[in-house]
Motif scaffolding. Sequence first.
Motif, PDB file in Angstrom:
ATOM      1  N   GLU A  29       0.883  -1.168   0.000  1.00 20.87           N
ATOM      2  CA  GLU A  29       0.000   0.000   0.000  1.00 20.87           C
ATOM      3  C   GLU A  29       0.921   1.218   0.000  1.00 20.87           C
ATOM      4  O   GLU A  29       1.433   1.619   1.036  1.00 20.87           O
ATOM      5  N   PRO A  30       1.180   1.822  -1.168  1.00 23.24           N
ATOM      6  CA  PRO A  30       2.198   2.854  -1.294  1.00 23.24           C
ATOM      7  C   PRO A  30       1.836   4.204  -0.686  1.00 23.24           C
ATOM      8  O   PRO A  30       2.722   5.022  -0.447  1.00 23.24           O
ATOM      9  N   VAL A  48       0.204  -6.587   4.837  1.00 28.20           N
ATOM     10  CA  VAL A  48       0.433  -5.326   4.157  1.00 28.20           C
ATOM     11  C   VAL A  48       1.803  -4.750   4.498  1.00 28.20           C
ATOM     12  O   VAL A  48       2.261  -4.840   5.635  1.00 28.20           O
ATOM     13  N   VAL A  49       2.443  -4.216   3.467  1.00 30.60           N
ATOM     14  CA  VAL A  49       3.627  -3.381   3.625  1.00 30.60           C
ATOM     15  C   VAL A  49       3.163  -2.003   3.182  1.00 30.60           C
ATOM     16  O   VAL A  49       2.829  -1.806   2.001  1.00 30.60           O
ATOM     17  N   LEU A  69       4.985  -0.925   8.358  1.00 32.48           N
ATOM     18  CA  LEU A  69       4.739   0.448   7.924  1.00 32.48           C
ATOM     19  C   LEU A  69       6.053   1.213   7.915  1.00 32.48           C
ATOM     20  O   LEU A  69       6.787   1.219   8.907  1.00 32.48           O
ATOM     21  N   LEU A  70       6.334   1.872   6.781  1.00 34.29           N
ATOM     22  CA  LEU A  70       7.614   2.539   6.592  1.00 34.29           C
ATOM     23  C   LEU A  70       7.423   3.975   6.119  1.00 34.29           C
ATOM     24  O   LEU A  70       6.578   4.241   5.256  1.00 34.29           O
ATOM     25  N   PHE A  79      12.734  -0.940  -0.945  1.00 35.54           N
ATOM     26  CA  PHE A  79      12.805  -2.392  -1.116  1.00 35.54           C
ATOM     27  C   PHE A  79      12.761  -2.723  -2.600  1.00 35.54           C
ATOM     28  O   PHE A  79      12.358  -1.898  -3.419  1.00 35.54           O
ATOM     29  N   SER A  80      13.171  -3.930  -2.923  1.00 43.67           N
ATOM     30  CA  SER A  80      13.077  -4.409  -4.303  1.00 43.67           C
ATOM     31  C   SER A  80      12.075  -5.564  -4.392  1.00 43.67           C
ATOM     32  O   SER A  80      11.956  -6.202  -5.425  1.00 43.67           O
ATOM     33  N   LYS A  81      11.375  -5.799  -3.313  1.00 41.79           N
ATOM     34  CA  LYS A  81      10.408  -6.890  -3.183  1.00 41.79           C
ATOM     35  C   LYS A  81       9.353  -6.842  -4.283  1.00 41.79           C
ATOM     36  O   LYS A  81       8.957  -5.779  -4.726  1.00 41.79           O
ATOM     37  N   VAL A  82       8.885  -8.021  -4.671  1.00 38.43           N
ATOM     38  CA  VAL A  82       7.770  -8.137  -5.604  1.00 38.43           C
ATOM     39  C   VAL A  82       6.568  -8.650  -4.818  1.00 38.43           C
ATOM     40  O   VAL A  82       6.669  -9.621  -4.075  1.00 38.43           O
TER      41      VAL A  82
END
Length: 156
Positions: A29-30, A48-49, A69-70, A79-82
């Motif tokens: 969730e950007p 959720v990230v 939450l960041l 991150f480079s996570k998919v």
Amino acid sequence: MRSPKTLDYVTARLLVNLARVMPGSVVWEPFVGTGAIAYEVERVGGHVVGTDVDLGALRIARLNVRGDLLLSDALRPPFSKVFDAVVGDPPYGRLTKSTMEVRALLNAFIEVAFSHVKRGGYVVLASPIYVDLPYLRSCVMYLHGGLYRVVYFVKL
């Protein structure tokens, strides 16, 4: 805990459902804000990230959700996570902390979102009706107080 910036739960769940979030899904969730979409991700069993540039909103989100939450700009995630899905409601209007106009933000963000979703995953974004991303599938919905939103959804 609610905030004047909070997306209503029906719309938040609609976005989550369009992204096909299921138990075990990992979702970015950007524009997490106070966590309305993140909360709905967790209600269906997803993880959720969430990222946001507004530290105050993140403090409220931490009261609402258990996910990661960041403090981070959505255009430069740490991150480079998919992920299984990217679901968001970008900031717009006078209550936002973003310095970018929402049209420019969404156009810049689309490629970032696509690079962080696995093949077969979904990108689902809401925006004000005046933002036009004609290369994406969309629907228009009326929310309240004369506010219309366009919901964009893409399966990669």
